[in-house]
Design a protein around this motif. Structure first.
Motif, PDB file in Angstrom:
ATOM      1  N   HIS A  45       0.812  -1.152   0.164  1.00  0.00           N
ATOM      2  CA  HIS A  45      -0.085   0.121   0.054  1.00  0.00           C
ATOM      3  C   HIS A  45       0.798   1.320  -0.102  1.00  0.00           C
ATOM      4  CE1 HIS A  45      -4.284  -0.871   0.687  1.00  0.00           C
ATOM      5  NE2 HIS A  45      -4.030  -2.203   0.270  1.00  0.00           N
ATOM      6  N   GLU A  46       1.871   1.169   0.886  1.00  0.00           N
ATOM      7  CA  GLU A  46       3.110   2.439   0.669  1.00  0.00           C
ATOM      8  C   GLU A  46       4.252   1.655   0.495  1.00  0.00           C
ATOM      9  OE1 GLU A  46       2.503   5.003   3.940  1.00  0.00           O
ATOM     10  OE2 GLU A  46       0.389   4.613   3.681  1.00  0.00           O
ATOM     11  N   GLY A  47       5.165   2.338  -0.274  1.00  0.00           N
ATOM     12  CA  GLY A  47       6.730   1.864  -0.458  1.00  0.00           C
ATOM     13  C   GLY A  47       6.601   0.633  -1.326  1.00  0.00           C
ATOM     14  N   ASP A  48       7.362  -0.392  -0.995  1.00  0.00           N
ATOM     15  CA  ASP A  48       7.733  -1.589  -1.859  1.00  0.00           C
ATOM     16  C   ASP A  48       7.895  -2.741  -0.931  1.00  0.00           C
ATOM     17  OD1 ASP A  48      10.163  -1.484  -0.707  1.00  0.00           O
ATOM     18  OD2 ASP A  48      10.901  -0.256  -2.494  1.00  0.00           O
ATOM     19  N   TRP A  49       8.250  -3.954  -1.665  1.00  0.00           N
ATOM     20  CA  TRP A  49       8.524  -5.192  -0.868  1.00  0.00           C
ATOM     21  C   TRP A  49       9.682  -5.234  -0.039  1.00  0.00           C
ATOM     22  CZ3 TRP A  49       4.150  -7.780  -0.305  1.00  0.00           C
ATOM     23  CH2 TRP A  49       3.269  -8.104  -1.189  1.00  0.00           C
ATOM     24  N   GLU A  50      10.633  -4.301  -0.335  1.00  0.00           N
ATOM     25  CA  GLU A  50      11.766  -4.463   0.532  1.00  0.00           C
ATOM     26  C   GLU A  50      12.250  -3.323   1.659  1.00  0.00           C
ATOM     27  OE1 GLU A  50      14.992  -5.863  -1.668  1.00  0.00           O
ATOM     28  OE2 GLU A  50      13.837  -7.101  -3.170  1.00  0.00           O
ATOM     29  N   THR A  51      11.650  -2.343   1.232  1.00  0.00           N
ATOM     30  CA  THR A  51      12.255  -1.064   2.174  1.00  0.00           C
ATOM     31  C   THR A  51      11.293  -0.992   3.587  1.00  0.00           C
ATOM     32  OG1 THR A  51      12.252  -0.052   0.068  1.00  0.00           O
ATOM     33  CG2 THR A  51      12.485   1.340   2.245  1.00  0.00           C
ATOM     34  N   PRO A  52      12.194  -1.190   4.432  1.00  0.00           N
ATOM     35  CA  PRO A  52      11.702  -0.758   5.985  1.00  0.00           C
ATOM     36  C   PRO A  52      10.682   0.415   6.005  1.00  0.00           C
ATOM     37  CG  PRO A  52      13.886  -1.475   6.197  1.00  0.00           C
ATOM     38  CD  PRO A  52      13.670  -1.080   4.704  1.00  0.00           C
ATOM     39  N   GLY A  53       9.730   0.180   6.793  1.00  0.00           N
ATOM     40  CA  GLY A  53       8.526   1.242   6.695  1.00  0.00           C
ATOM     41  C   GLY A  53       7.560   1.110   5.656  1.00  0.00           C
ATOM     42  N   SER A  54       7.653   0.244   4.828  1.00  0.00           N
ATOM     43  CA  SER A  54       6.562  -0.126   3.727  1.00  0.00           C
ATOM     44  C   SER A  54       5.528  -0.909   4.338  1.00  0.00           C
ATOM     45  CB  SER A  54       7.255  -0.842   2.730  1.00  0.00           C
ATOM     46  OG  SER A  54       8.079  -0.379   1.851  1.00  0.00           O
ATOM     47  N   VAL A  55       4.286  -0.257   3.831  1.00  0.00           N
ATOM     48  CA  VAL A  55       3.001  -0.787   4.410  1.00  0.00           C
ATOM     49  C   VAL A  55       2.434  -1.811   3.543  1.00  0.00           C
ATOM     50  CG1 VAL A  55       0.590   0.096   5.232  1.00  0.00           C
ATOM     51  CG2 VAL A  55       2.710   1.486   5.739  1.00  0.00           C
ATOM     52  N   LYS A  56       2.114  -3.010   4.173  1.00  0.00           N
ATOM     53  CA  LYS A  56       1.527  -3.821   3.518  1.00  0.00           C
ATOM     54  C   LYS A  56       0.185  -4.300   3.945  1.00  0.00           C
ATOM     55  CE  LYS A  56       5.760  -5.553   2.417  1.00  0.00           C
ATOM     56  NZ  LYS A  56       6.489  -4.965   3.547  1.00  0.00           N
ATOM     57  N   LEU A  57      -0.885  -4.585   2.917  1.00  0.00           N
ATOM     58  CA  LEU A  57      -2.193  -4.990   3.546  1.00  0.00           C
ATOM     59  C   LEU A  57      -2.548  -6.776   3.369  1.00  0.00           C
ATOM     60  CD1 LEU A  57      -5.115  -4.571   4.605  1.00  0.00           C
ATOM     61  CD2 LEU A  57      -5.982  -4.455   2.142  1.00  0.00           C
ATOM     62  N   TRP A  58      -2.675  -7.339   4.498  1.00  0.00           N
ATOM     63  CA  TRP A  58      -2.811  -8.936   4.399  1.00  0.00           C
ATOM     64  C   TRP A  58      -4.200  -9.132   4.496  1.00  0.00           C
ATOM     65  CZ3 TRP A  58       1.345 -12.528   6.160  1.00  0.00           C
ATOM     66  CH2 TRP A  58       2.590 -12.085   6.486  1.00  0.00           C
ATOM     67  N   THR A  59      -4.625 -10.262   3.590  1.00  0.00           N
ATOM     68  CA  THR A  59      -5.922 -10.434   3.560  1.00  0.00           C
ATOM     69  C   THR A  59      -6.187 -12.135   3.890  1.00  0.00           C
ATOM     70  OG1 THR A  59      -6.802  -9.085   1.944  1.00  0.00           O
ATOM     71  CG2 THR A  59      -8.059 -11.033   2.487  1.00  0.00           C
ATOM     72  N   TYR A  60      -6.537 -12.745   5.094  1.00  0.00           N
ATOM     73  CA  TYR A  60      -6.270 -13.871   5.673  1.00  0.00           C
ATOM     74  C   TYR A  60      -7.563 -14.477   6.330  1.00  0.00           C
ATOM     75  CZ  TYR A  60      -5.839 -11.256   9.818  1.00  0.00           C
ATOM     76  OH  TYR A  60      -5.859 -10.299  10.807  1.00  0.00           O
ATOM     77  N   THR A  61      -7.508 -15.784   6.534  1.00  0.00           N
ATOM     78  CA  THR A  61      -8.583 -16.384   7.269  1.00  0.00           C
ATOM     79  C   THR A  61      -7.939 -16.913   8.869  1.00  0.00           C
ATOM     80  OG1 THR A  61      -9.738 -16.861   5.451  1.00  0.00           O
ATOM     81  CG2 THR A  61     -10.532 -18.183   7.459  1.00  0.00           C
ATOM     82  N   LYS A  66     -12.645 -14.455   7.953  1.00  0.00           N
ATOM     83  CA  LYS A  66     -11.681 -13.627   6.886  1.00  0.00           C
ATOM     84  C   LYS A  66     -11.455 -12.223   7.563  1.00  0.00           C
ATOM     85  CE  LYS A  66     -11.237 -12.213   2.281  1.00  0.00           C
ATOM     86  NZ  LYS A  66     -11.781 -12.247   0.798  1.00  0.00           N
ATOM     87  N   GLU A  67     -10.103 -12.036   7.607  1.00  0.00           N
ATOM     88  CA  GLU A  67      -9.822 -10.762   8.432  1.00  0.00           C
ATOM     89  C   GLU A  67      -8.826  -9.888   7.396  1.00  0.00           C
ATOM     90  OE1 GLU A  67      -8.274 -11.053  12.276  1.00  0.00           O
ATOM     91  OE2 GLU A  67     -10.389 -12.021  12.900  1.00  0.00           O
ATOM     92  N   THR A  68      -8.461  -8.741   7.693  1.00  0.00           N
ATOM     93  CA  THR A  68      -7.401  -7.948   7.087  1.00  0.00           C
ATOM     94  C   THR A  68      -6.434  -7.459   8.039  1.00  0.00           C
ATOM     95  OG1 THR A  68      -8.565  -5.654   7.207  1.00  0.00           O
ATOM     96  CG2 THR A  68      -8.839  -7.265   5.135  1.00  0.00           C
ATOM     97  N   PHE A  69      -5.298  -7.349   7.969  1.00  0.00           N
ATOM     98  CA  PHE A  69      -4.152  -6.777   8.626  1.00  0.00           C
ATOM     99  C   PHE A  69      -3.138  -5.938   7.917  1.00  0.00           C
ATOM    100  CE2 PHE A  69       0.308  -7.772  10.240  1.00  0.00           C
ATOM    101  CZ  PHE A  69      -0.067  -6.894  11.469  1.00  0.00           C
ATOM    102  N   LYS A  70      -3.280  -4.361   8.160  1.00  0.00           N
ATOM    103  CA  LYS A  70      -2.514  -3.641   7.384  1.00  0.00           C
ATOM    104  C   LYS A  70      -1.320  -3.221   8.469  1.00  0.00           C
ATOM    105  CE  LYS A  70      -3.643  -0.162   4.710  1.00  0.00           C
ATOM    106  NZ  LYS A  70      -4.156   1.305   4.293  1.00  0.00           N
ATOM    107  N   GLU A  71       0.307  -3.643   7.949  1.00  0.00           N
ATOM    108  CA  GLU A  71       1.049  -3.486   8.839  1.00  0.00           C
ATOM    109  C   GLU A  71       2.207  -2.702   8.150  1.00  0.00           C
ATOM    110  OE1 GLU A  71       4.123  -4.984   7.503  1.00  0.00           O
ATOM    111  OE2 GLU A  71       3.530  -6.410   6.297  1.00  0.00           O
TER     112      GLU A  71
END
Length: 152
Positions: A45-61, A66-71
């Motif tokens: 969601h912000e940044g990329d796969w490699e840079t610390p501080g990047s933000v990712k959205l997980w969708t999981y069960t 079903k839940e989401t986790f933005k980290e």
């Protein structure tokens, strides 16, 4: 101020320290391949796969739900530690603060994942995150087994 809590666990690994740390740090987009029964997607969601501080959205069960986790990811290359800090998602409905910390530690002829979850609960009635710990351990185990299978 809420009630702070911490859960810790260790998981014996079959893959190498470097391979597992790299997968968690900068190749987490492969996690759905290794753990498709748990993780449906991970998107930047912000940044990329490699840079610390990047933000990712997980969708999981988890537990059939079903839940989401933005980290936001923090990494420490020296200690081979990846920390996922919740910035949005279902875990923040239960906890004011949530951090998943995974450290990959070398042991004689193998590696160990030290997994910790630090939370601040909204109230004393909120359960400890045992379900999230089991979930995290399952994902790390799945990734480890996937890496071993790829090496063969």
């Amino acid at each position: 101020m809420g009630i702070e809590g911490k859960l810790e666990a260790e998981l014996e690994l079959k893959s190498t320290v470097d391979k597992l740390y790299k997968r968690l740090k900068s190749e987490i987009h492969h996690a759905p391949d290794a753990s498709s029964d748990k993780i449906h997607a991970i998107e930047v969601h912000e940044g990329d796969w490699e840079t610390p501080g990047s933000v990712k959205l997980w969708t999981y069960t988890i537990d059939g739900k079903k839940e989401t986790f933005k980290e936001k990811i923090e990494v420490d290359d020296e200690t081979k530690t990846v920390t996922l800090v919740a910035v949005d998602g279902h875990v923040l409905e239960r906890y004011k603060n949530y951090k998943l910390i995974i450290q990959i530690v070398p042991k004689e002829d193998h590696a160990v994942a030290k997994i910790a979850i630090n939370v601040e609960k909204h109230s004393v009635n909120v359960p400890d995150p045992h379900d999230y710990m089991q979930f995290a351990m399952g994902i790390v185990k799945d990734i480890d087994e996937h890496l071993v299978a790829q090496a063969q």
